[in-house]
Design a protein around this motif. Structure first.
Motif, mmCIF file in Angstrom:
data_model
loop_
_atom_site.group_PDB
_atom_site.id
_atom_site.type_symbol
_atom_site.label_atom_id
_atom_site.label_comp_id
_atom_site.label_asym_id
_atom_site.label_seq_id
_atom_site.Cartn_x
_atom_site.Cartn_y
_atom_site.Cartn_z
ATOM 1 N N GLY A 12 0.815 -1.204 0.000
ATOM 2 C CA GLY A 12 0.000 0.000 0.000
ATOM 3 C C GLY A 12 0.847 1.251 0.000
ATOM 4 N N HIS A 13 0.313 2.337 0.575
ATOM 5 C CA HIS A 13 1.012 3.609 0.435
ATOM 6 C C HIS A 13 2.119 3.800 1.473
ATOM 7 N N ALA A 14 3.092 4.591 1.060
ATOM 8 C CA ALA A 14 4.251 4.839 1.913
ATOM 9 C C ALA A 14 3.933 5.936 2.920
ATOM 10 N N GLY A 15 4.732 5.999 3.971
ATOM 11 C CA GLY A 15 4.591 7.079 4.936
ATOM 12 C C GLY A 15 5.150 8.366 4.359
ATOM 13 N N ASN A 16 4.664 9.499 4.832
ATOM 14 C CA ASN A 16 5.171 10.769 4.296
ATOM 15 C C ASN A 16 5.533 11.779 5.392
ATOM 16 N N ALA A 17 5.710 11.304 6.629
ATOM 17 C CA ALA A 17 6.141 12.223 7.690
ATOM 18 C C ALA A 17 7.652 12.414 7.611
ATOM 19 N N GLY A 70 -2.852 6.167 12.975
ATOM 20 C CA GLY A 70 -2.854 6.209 11.515
ATOM 21 C C GLY A 70 -1.801 7.151 10.967
ATOM 22 N N ASP A 71 -2.224 8.079 10.109
ATOM 23 C CA ASP A 71 -1.291 9.028 9.496
ATOM 24 C C ASP A 71 -1.208 10.348 10.246
ATOM 25 N N ASP A 72 -1.913 10.459 11.357
ATOM 26 C CA ASP A 72 -1.960 11.746 12.066
ATOM 27 C C ASP A 72 -0.604 12.103 12.685
HETATM 28 C C1 NAG Z 1 0.432 12.047 3.761
HETATM 29 O O1 NAG Z 1 -0.337 10.865 3.564
HETATM 30 C C2 NAG Z 1 -1.655 10.946 4.091
HETATM 31 C C3 NAG Z 1 -2.288 9.585 3.905
HETATM 32 O O2 NAG Z 1 -2.176 9.117 2.600
HETATM 33 C C4 NAG Z 1 -2.433 12.063 3.391
HETATM 34 O O3 NAG Z 1 -3.708 12.155 3.964
HETATM 35 C C5 NAG Z 1 -1.678 13.374 3.561
HETATM 36 O O4 NAG Z 1 -2.315 14.364 2.818
HETATM 37 C C6 NAG Z 1 -0.234 13.227 3.078
HETATM 38 N N1 NAG Z 1 0.485 14.464 3.388
HETATM 39 C C7 NAG Z 1 1.303 15.048 2.540
HETATM 40 C C8 NAG Z 1 1.988 16.287 3.010
HETATM 41 O O5 NAG Z 1 1.518 14.592 1.414
#
Ligand code: NAG
Ligand code: NAG
Length: 292
Positions: free
Chosen positions: A25-30, A226-228
Motif C-alpha cells: 500500500g502507500h508509503a509514509g510521508n512524515a 494512523g497518518d496523524d
Molecule cells: C500524507 O499521507 C496521508 C495519507 O495518505 C495524506 O492524507 C496526507 O495528505 C499526506 N500528506 C502530505 C503532506 O503529502
C-alpha cells in the motif's frame, strides 16, 4: 512442465508477491527533522537473512532471543496495507514473533524476542545521554494475536546493571496491577507506575514517541493514530533515567501464576504471536527537537 503452464505459474506468483511497496500500500510521508542516533527502519530491499549477521543487520544478531532460533526465523515482513508514518517508500514494516522456542538462555518463565540497536552499548551509549526520543509505531496481526491475559513488554530501556527499566511500553495484564485494563498500551515509569495508556487498535497503526531527558530526569510521551501527526499526551514527567543501559524492541511475554516470572509460571504451548513495528528510530532531541 509445459512452458505456458510454467509462465502462468510464475505470473501468478509475481501477482501474489508483488512489488514490496505496491504490495504494502502507500508509503509514509512524515519527515524526520532531528538528527538520527539509531535508525531501526527496515529498508524495502532487506531480506530476512540480513537480521542474522553483524555486517547486514542494523540490530544485534545474537540477542535477545531463543538460542535455537535465528532472527530470520523470528522476524516476518507482514502485508500491512500501508506503511507507518515515518516509513517512506524506502522502508517497510517488520514483525517480531514468539513461539514455544522463544526461551532466552535459561529464562523458562518468559517467551521473548527483543531487538537491540547495533551500537547501543550497555555502558556509555550515545542514546542514553542528553535528550533522546525513541519513535515506534505498532500494528496488530490478526493471524498472530497477543494473549492479553499475559503481561507483555514491547519496548523498554533497561539499566546497565539490569536492576530496573527506566521505562516500559507494555500491553496486557500487568502482574500485581490487575485493576488496569488489559487491552491498553501502557507507558510505565521506572517504578512500574502507569503514566499514560491508550486502547489497543485492531487495525490502525498506533504511533508513539518517548522523550527521555537524561539531564533533567524526565520522560514525555507523544502519540497519534494512523497518518496523524504526533501530539504530546503527557507533560515531561519526573523519572529516574540514570543507570545507562540499552533499548529493546520486540516482545517479552511474562508467565501467569508465579512470583518467579523469569524462571517459572505458566505459558501455553504452541503459541504463535507477533507484534508489527514500523517507523522505529531514535533521534537527538537537543533543544527540544521532536519529529511529529
Ligand atoms: C500524507 O499521507 C496521508 C495519507 O495518505 C495524506 O492524507 C496526507 O495528505 C499526506 N500528506 C502530505 C503532506 O503529502
Ligand atoms: C491466554 O492465556 C491464558 C493463560 O496462559 C490461557 O489460559 C488462555 O487459554 C489463553 N487464551 C488464548 C485465547 O490463547
Amino acid at each position: 512442465m509445459h512452458q505456458t503452464t510454467l509462465l502462468s505459474v510464475l505470473g501468478a506468483a509475481t501477482a501474489v508477491l508483488g512489488h514490496p511497496l505496491k504490495h504494502n500500500g502507500h508509503a509514509g510521508n512524515a519527515t524526520i527533522k532531528c538528527p538520527i542516533v539509531f535508525d531501526g527502519r527496515i529498508k524495502t530491499a532487506s531480506v530476512l537473512a540480513d537480521f542474522d549477521s553483524y555486517s547486514t543487520s542494523i540490530f544485534n544478531p545474537d540477542y535477545v532471543k531463543g538460542g535455537t532460533l535465528k532472527w530470520s526465523e523470528i522476524i516476518k515482513f507482514p502485508n500491512t496495507g500501508a506503511n507507518a508514518r515515518f516509513d517512506d517508500a524506502d522502508y517497510k514494516p517488520f514483525e517480531v514473533t514468539l513461539s514455544d522456542n522463544s526461551i532466552f538462555q535459561t529464562q523458562k518463565g518468559f517467551r521473548r524476542a527483543g531487538l537491540q540497536f547495533q551500537g547501543d552499548t550497555n555502558n556509555d551509549s550515545p542514546a542514553a545521554t542528553g535528550i533522546k526520543t525513541i519513535h515506534f509505531s505498532v500494528k496488530q496481526d490478526a493471524q498472530r494475536p497477543l494473549n492479553l491475559t499475559h503481561e507483555y513488554l514491547n519496548v523498554w530501556h533497561e539499566a546497565a546493571d539490569y536492576s530496573a527499566n527506566q521505562f516500559n511500553f507494555e500491553v496486557g495484564t500487568i502482574l500485581g496491577q490487575t485493576g488496569l485494563p488489559k487491552n491498553t498500551f501502557k507507558v510505565l515509569n521506572r517504578q512500574n507506575k502507569q503514566i499514560w495508556s491508550t486502547p489497543v487498535e485492531k487495525s490502525d497503526w498506533q504511533n508513539f514517541a518517548i522523550t527521555l531527558d537524561f539531564n533533567k530526569n524526565t520522560l514525555q510521551v507523544y502519540y497519534s493514530k494512523g497518518d496523524d501527526p504526533l501530539k504530546s499526551v503527557t507533560q515531561a514527567v519526573s523519572n529516574n533515567n540514570a543507570g545507562g543501559g540499552q533499548y529493546q524492541i520486540g516482545l517479552l511475554k511474562k508467565p501467569t501464576g508465579t512470583s518467579d516470572v523469569v524462571n517459572a509460571g505458566y505459558q501455553e504451548s504452541k503459541i504463535n504471536e507477533g507484534q508489527i513495528y514500523g517507523s522505529l528510530f531514535i533521534e537527538d532531541s537537543a533543544g527540544g527537537c521532536v519529529s511529529l
